[in-house]
Design a protein around this motif. Structure first.
Motif, short mmCIF file in Angstrom:
data_model
loop_
_atom_site.label_atom_id
_atom_site.label_comp_id
_atom_site.label_asym_id
_atom_site.label_seq_id
_atom_site.Cartn_x
_atom_site.Cartn_y
_atom_site.Cartn_z
N SER A 16 0.83 -1.20 0.00
CA SER A 16 0.00 0.00 0.00
C SER A 16 0.87 1.26 0.00
N ILE A 17 1.93 1.23 0.79
CA ILE A 17 2.86 2.37 0.82
C ILE A 17 3.56 2.50 -0.53
N ALA A 18 4.06 1.39 -1.05
CA ALA A 18 4.79 1.41 -2.32
C ALA A 18 3.92 1.91 -3.47
N ASN A 19 2.61 1.61 -3.43
CA ASN A 19 1.70 2.05 -4.50
C ASN A 19 1.61 3.56 -4.61
N HIS A 20 2.03 4.29 -3.60
CA HIS A 20 1.92 5.74 -3.62
C HIS A 20 3.17 6.45 -4.14
N ALA A 21 4.21 5.72 -4.46
CA ALA A 21 5.46 6.32 -4.93
C ALA A 21 5.28 7.12 -6.22
N SER A 22 4.33 6.72 -7.04
CA SER A 22 4.12 7.41 -8.32
C SER A 22 3.20 8.63 -8.19
N LYS A 23 2.63 8.83 -7.01
CA LYS A 23 1.71 9.96 -6.79
C LYS A 23 2.53 11.14 -6.27
N THR A 24 3.04 11.94 -7.20
CA THR A 24 4.02 12.97 -6.86
C THR A 24 3.43 14.25 -6.28
N ASP A 25 2.10 14.30 -6.12
CA ASP A 25 1.49 15.47 -5.48
C ASP A 25 1.34 15.26 -3.96
N ILE A 26 1.78 14.11 -3.46
CA ILE A 26 1.70 13.80 -2.03
C ILE A 26 2.99 14.26 -1.36
N GLY A 27 2.83 14.95 -0.23
CA GLY A 27 3.99 15.38 0.55
C GLY A 27 4.06 14.71 1.90
N GLY A 28 2.95 14.09 2.34
CA GLY A 28 2.95 13.44 3.64
C GLY A 28 1.93 12.33 3.73
N HIS A 29 2.30 11.30 4.48
CA HIS A 29 1.41 10.19 4.78
C HIS A 29 1.30 10.07 6.29
N SER A 30 0.18 9.59 6.74
CA SER A 30 0.04 9.24 8.15
C SER A 30 -0.56 7.85 8.20
N ILE A 31 0.03 7.01 9.05
CA ILE A 31 -0.38 5.61 9.13
C ILE A 31 -0.66 5.26 10.59
N PHE A 32 -1.79 4.59 10.80
CA PHE A 32 -2.09 4.02 12.11
C PHE A 32 -2.22 2.52 11.93
N LEU A 33 -1.53 1.78 12.79
CA LEU A 33 -1.63 0.32 12.81
C LEU A 33 -2.13 -0.09 14.18
N GLY A 34 -3.28 -0.75 14.22
CA GLY A 34 -3.81 -1.27 15.46
C GLY A 34 -3.34 -2.71 15.62
N GLN A 35 -2.72 -3.00 16.75
CA GLN A 35 -2.14 -4.32 17.01
C GLN A 35 -2.81 -4.93 18.23
N ILE A 36 -2.98 -6.23 18.23
CA ILE A 36 -3.60 -6.94 19.35
C ILE A 36 -2.61 -7.00 20.52
N ARG A 37 -3.06 -6.52 21.68
CA ARG A 37 -2.25 -6.52 22.90
C ARG A 37 -2.51 -7.78 23.72
N ALA A 38 -1.51 -8.17 24.47
CA ALA A 38 -1.63 -9.31 25.40
C ALA A 38 -2.08 -8.79 26.75
N ASP A 39 -3.30 -8.24 26.79
CA ASP A 39 -3.84 -7.70 28.05
C ASP A 39 -4.02 -8.80 29.07
N GLN A 40 -3.85 -8.43 30.34
CA GLN A 40 -4.11 -9.35 31.45
C GLN A 40 -5.43 -8.94 32.07
N LYS A 41 -6.37 -9.86 32.08
CA LYS A 41 -7.70 -9.65 32.64
C LYS A 41 -7.85 -10.51 33.89
#
Length: 148
Positions: free
Chosen positions: A24-49
């Protein structure tokens, strides 16, 4: 003439792979009008309950309603910020601790719009989409996840 935006399927069966994120990141290399990206990745935590330790989360959704709401959120955020691109992916099924379950990726000419839009998208996805997570515990039990 403005291009009509159509609802996109945001759901991925299983975890979101590092390869999908990288591509997904690599697909944007040809889009030369972009100056910034922001990415959020949600990851599963090993919460203790009190009932046990989280080893995975099983996600389910009211898919039709979630896709409609996701489209509405996308349109709101596109109208509010000068974005070039926006991508949202959310896992369904069982996602193990350490795996990625949410990938939000925004792009714009300048970084601030991408960062603010990404933050707003994540907050609205968590608050508004009919997606439920059942935390699978190491004790063979489960508890329903509460978004915070």
């Amino acid at each position: 003439m403005e291009k009509e935006r159509k609802p996109k399927n945001i759901f991925v069966q299983g975890p979101i792979s590092p390869d999908k994120i990288a591509q997904s990141i690599a697909n944007h290399a040809s889009k030369t009008d972009i100056g910034g990206h922001s990415i959020f990745l949600g990851q599963i935590r090993a919460d203790q309950k009190p009932e046990g330790n989280v080893i995975a989360i099983a996600y389910t959704a009211y898919e039709d309603m979630a896709l409609e709401k996701a489209f509405e959120i996308r349109e709101d955020v596109f109208a509010k910020y000068p974005l070039t691109c926006m991508h949202i992916y959310h896992s369904l099924g069982e996602i193990k601790v350490g795996e990625i379950c949410l990938f939000v990726f925004t792009s714009s000419k300048h970084r601030k719009a991408a960062m603010q839009a990404c933050d707003e998208l994540v907050e609205r996805i968590k608050a508004e989409l009919p997606i439920w997570g059942k935390e699978i515990l190491d004790t063979e039990g489960h508890v329903w996840k509460v978004n915070t």
